[in-house]
Design an enzyme around this catalytic site. Sequence first.
Site, mmCIF file in Angstrom:
data_model
loop_
_atom_site.group_PDB
_atom_site.id
_atom_site.type_symbol
_atom_site.label_atom_id
_atom_site.label_comp_id
_atom_site.label_asym_id
_atom_site.label_seq_id
_atom_site.Cartn_x
_atom_site.Cartn_y
_atom_site.Cartn_z
ATOM 1 N N SER A 130 30.921 -69.218 -22.848
ATOM 2 C CA SER A 130 31.110 -68.378 -21.657
ATOM 3 C C SER A 130 29.790 -67.788 -21.202
ATOM 4 C CB SER A 130 32.081 -67.237 -21.938
ATOM 5 O OG SER A 130 32.181 -66.419 -20.776
ATOM 6 N N LYS A 185 38.620 -68.759 -26.286
ATOM 7 C CA LYS A 185 37.959 -68.867 -24.970
ATOM 8 C C LYS A 185 39.010 -68.785 -23.851
ATOM 9 C CE LYS A 185 34.857 -69.682 -21.770
ATOM 10 N NZ LYS A 185 35.184 -70.531 -20.727
ATOM 11 N N HIS A 188 39.962 -65.245 -23.504
ATOM 12 C CA HIS A 188 38.815 -64.580 -22.848
ATOM 13 C C HIS A 188 38.951 -64.741 -21.336
ATOM 14 C CE1 HIS A 188 34.971 -65.032 -20.763
ATOM 15 N NE2 HIS A 188 34.470 -64.136 -21.587
ATOM 16 N N ASN A 189 39.214 -65.959 -20.895
ATOM 17 C CA ASN A 189 39.315 -66.199 -19.453
ATOM 18 C C ASN A 189 40.526 -65.495 -18.861
ATOM 19 O OD1 ASN A 189 37.166 -67.849 -20.037
ATOM 20 N ND2 ASN A 189 37.817 -69.480 -18.690
ATOM 21 N N GLU A 192 39.554 -62.073 -18.397
ATOM 22 C CA GLU A 192 38.629 -62.039 -17.251
ATOM 23 C C GLU A 192 39.426 -61.978 -15.939
ATOM 24 O OE1 GLU A 192 35.642 -65.237 -17.413
ATOM 25 O OE2 GLU A 192 36.087 -65.613 -15.303
HETATM 26 P P1 NBP Z 1 31.537 -80.542 -14.567
HETATM 27 O O1 NBP Z 1 32.762 -79.974 -15.133
HETATM 28 O O2 NBP Z 1 31.356 -80.551 -13.087
HETATM 29 O O3 NBP Z 1 31.411 -82.079 -15.074
HETATM 30 C C1 NBP Z 1 30.362 -82.903 -14.643
HETATM 31 C C2 NBP Z 1 29.849 -83.731 -15.806
HETATM 32 O O4 NBP Z 1 30.900 -84.523 -16.367
HETATM 33 C C3 NBP Z 1 28.774 -84.722 -15.341
HETATM 34 O O5 NBP Z 1 27.809 -84.812 -16.331
HETATM 35 C C4 NBP Z 1 29.571 -86.007 -15.192
HETATM 36 O O6 NBP Z 1 28.799 -87.146 -15.267
HETATM 37 C C5 NBP Z 1 30.462 -85.905 -16.379
HETATM 38 N N1 NBP Z 1 31.601 -86.829 -16.358
HETATM 39 C C6 NBP Z 1 32.712 -86.857 -15.596
HETATM 40 BR BR1 NBP Z 1 33.044 -85.727 -14.202
HETATM 41 N N2 NBP Z 1 33.551 -87.853 -15.876
HETATM 42 C C7 NBP Z 1 32.958 -88.507 -16.895
HETATM 43 C C8 NBP Z 1 33.332 -89.636 -17.642
HETATM 44 N N3 NBP Z 1 34.485 -90.270 -17.413
HETATM 45 N N4 NBP Z 1 32.474 -90.070 -18.588
HETATM 46 C C9 NBP Z 1 31.326 -89.434 -18.816
HETATM 47 N N5 NBP Z 1 30.911 -88.336 -18.151
HETATM 48 C C10 NBP Z 1 31.724 -87.872 -17.194
HETATM 49 O O7 NBP Z 1 30.228 -79.914 -15.229
HETATM 50 P P2 NBP Z 1 29.904 -78.384 -15.602
HETATM 51 O O8 NBP Z 1 30.288 -77.454 -14.507
HETATM 52 O O9 NBP Z 1 28.487 -78.429 -16.082
HETATM 53 O O10 NBP Z 1 30.845 -78.089 -16.834
HETATM 54 C C11 NBP Z 1 30.808 -78.839 -18.038
HETATM 55 C C12 NBP Z 1 31.916 -78.335 -18.952
HETATM 56 O O11 NBP Z 1 31.669 -76.965 -19.258
HETATM 57 C C13 NBP Z 1 33.298 -78.380 -18.304
HETATM 58 O O12 NBP Z 1 34.250 -78.729 -19.271
HETATM 59 C C14 NBP Z 1 33.526 -76.964 -17.839
HETATM 60 O O13 NBP Z 1 34.895 -76.632 -17.788
HETATM 61 C C15 NBP Z 1 32.805 -76.177 -18.921
HETATM 62 N N6 NBP Z 1 32.348 -74.850 -18.538
HETATM 63 C C16 NBP Z 1 31.833 -74.641 -17.306
HETATM 64 C C17 NBP Z 1 31.386 -73.363 -16.954
HETATM 65 C C18 NBP Z 1 30.777 -73.112 -15.598
HETATM 66 O O14 NBP Z 1 30.500 -71.935 -15.310
HETATM 67 N N7 NBP Z 1 30.535 -74.146 -14.786
HETATM 68 C C19 NBP Z 1 31.455 -72.334 -17.885
HETATM 69 C C20 NBP Z 1 31.945 -72.598 -19.150
HETATM 70 C C21 NBP Z 1 32.395 -73.858 -19.459
HETATM 71 P P3 NBP Z 1 28.165 -87.801 -13.931
HETATM 72 O O15 NBP Z 1 26.910 -87.033 -13.677
HETATM 73 O O16 NBP Z 1 27.937 -89.202 -14.308
HETATM 74 O O17 NBP Z 1 29.165 -87.649 -12.823
#
Ligand code: NBP
Length: 477
Positions: A130, A185, A188-189, A192
Amino acid sequence: MSTSAQIGVTGLAVMGRNLARNFARNGYTVAVHNRTVARTNALMEEFGHEGEFVATETAKEFVAALERPRRLMIMVKAGEPTDTVIQEFAPLLEPGDMIIDGGNAHFADTRRRERALREQGIHFVGTGVSGGEEGALHGPSIMPGGSKESYESLGPMLEKISAKANDGAPCVTHVGPDGAGHFVKMVHNGIEYADMQLIGEAYQLLRDVAGYSPAQIADIFRTWNTGRLDSYLIEITAEVLSHVDAATGKPFVDIVEDRAEQKGTGRWTVQIALDLGVPVSGIAEAVFARSLSGHADLRAASRGLAGPKATQLGEAAAFADRVEQALYASKIVSYTQGFHEITAGSTEYDWNIDLGAVASIWRGGCIIRAAFLDRIRAAYDARPDLPSLLSDETFAQEIAAAQDDWREVLVAATRQGVPTPGFSAALAYYDALRAERLPAALTQGQRDFFGAHTYRRTDREGSFHTLWGGDRSEVEA
Ligand code: NBP
C-alpha cells in the site's frame, strides 16, 4: 548474462517500476522484465542510473538472472494476468525458489496459488503493498503472507524498502501463512473506503450545514490534522479542498463529477465480512455510498423529491468542533469493525495474525497511515486478546466523551437532509453493542412463528419452539 540479481520484478507499470527502483536504490541488484519489452527499455533509459539493474527480455533470461534461491516478484494486473505469469515462470523455477505477488489479489486466489506452488516446492508469497506510486518508490507499507521460511529470506529486503514509522520501525511484518497478507491488505482498503467516506460526510456537513467554503473547510482540516485526526487522508483532503481549478477559477471540488469509482477491494471486504458474519456496517456504507453516487439516472430522477424545511443552525465554529468529534468517534468504529474482520479471518483460516503488528505496519507508507494507529497498536500490545477496540479503556473513554456531539451532528444532518450513512452506521453500531437488549429476540420469535426455526431462552439451556398455530404451549426442540 549476470546471475547476481537478488530480486526480480516482472510487470513494470507504475507500481512494479517504482518497486524495482526502490530495491535498486537500496543497493540490491534487480532483474527487470515486462511482457512488453518497451516498458523495460523505458525503465532502463530513464532510471537505469539509479542502481544495479539487469534488463531482460524473455522469461528464461529473467529467471537465469536471479541468484538462488530465486526471488521473483510479480507486479501485474491482478486476476488472470497473475495466473498467466505464474504459469509462464513456475516451470522455470526450482524447489526453494520464491514467487512474490505484490498485486491486489483476492486472498482466496492467493490461497489457491500458494497451495498449488507448494506442491512444487515453490514458496508463494501473496503480499499486500500500500502507498500507491509514491509509496512504491519511497517506502510502502508491505503485508506479506506465505511461509515463515520465505519471510526469513525475503523479510530483510522488504524491511529495507518499506516505509518507516515515526519510531523508525519498518512498516512490514510477516502477517501470517498463505493468504493472510492479501486478506489484511483487503481490510486495509476497506478501512480506507470508510475513512474517505467519513471525511466526505464531514466535508458535506461543514459545507451544507455550517455554510463554510471549500477553502475554509481546507483550513479546518489543516487544524484537525494537528490533533488526534493527524493522518495522510486528512492532510490530502485539505490539499484537494484548497485547490482551485485553473480553467474556471472555481474550487476544484466543484468541477469534478460527483461519481466515485472503485476497484473492488472495498467490495471484497464487505463480501467476505458477510461470509464471516462480521458486521462491518461502516465499510459497507462507504462501498454503497460510492455505488449510489454512480447511479446518475436514479439520482437525476430523484432530485424533485421533497427535503426538510430549512432550520437555523447555531454557531458554525461550534458545529465544526462537533463534526470533529463525530468524525473521530466514527473512525474508531470503522477500525473496530476492520480489526474484527481480521480477527475473524485469522480464526477461520488459522493465521494467528498479530493485530498490534498490523496496526504498527499501517503507521507509515500506506494510505490510512495515521497517528491514531500508534494507539491501536498500544491497545493490542497491552492486550492481544482485546475482544474489540471499543473494549480498550482509552478508546471507550474517548468515544464516551464524543458521543453527545456525535448525536447532535446526526440530529443536524437529519434535520437538514444531509446524508451521513457512515456517521449514522457507526453510531448505530456503537449503540447496538452497548444495548442491554436488542430486537433480535423479536426476530427470533417471528422466525419461530413462520418457520419453526426455534429459539433459545434467557433462563434455561436448550432450543424451544412455541406451537403458534395450536395452544401456544412451548416444546423443547
Ligand atoms: P496494472 O494493474 O495497470 O497492470 C499493468 C501491468 O500488468 C503491465 O506490466 C502489463 O504488461 C502487465 N500485464 C497485463 Br495488464 N496482462 C498481462 C499478462 N497477461 N501477462 C503479463 N503481464 C501482463 O499496473 P499497476 O497499476 O502498476 O499495478 C500492479 C499491481 O499492483 C496490480 O495488481 C495492482 O492492483 C497493484 N497495486 C496497485 C496500486 C496502485 O496504486 N496503482 C497500489 C497497490 C497495489 P504490459 O506492459 O505488457 O501491458
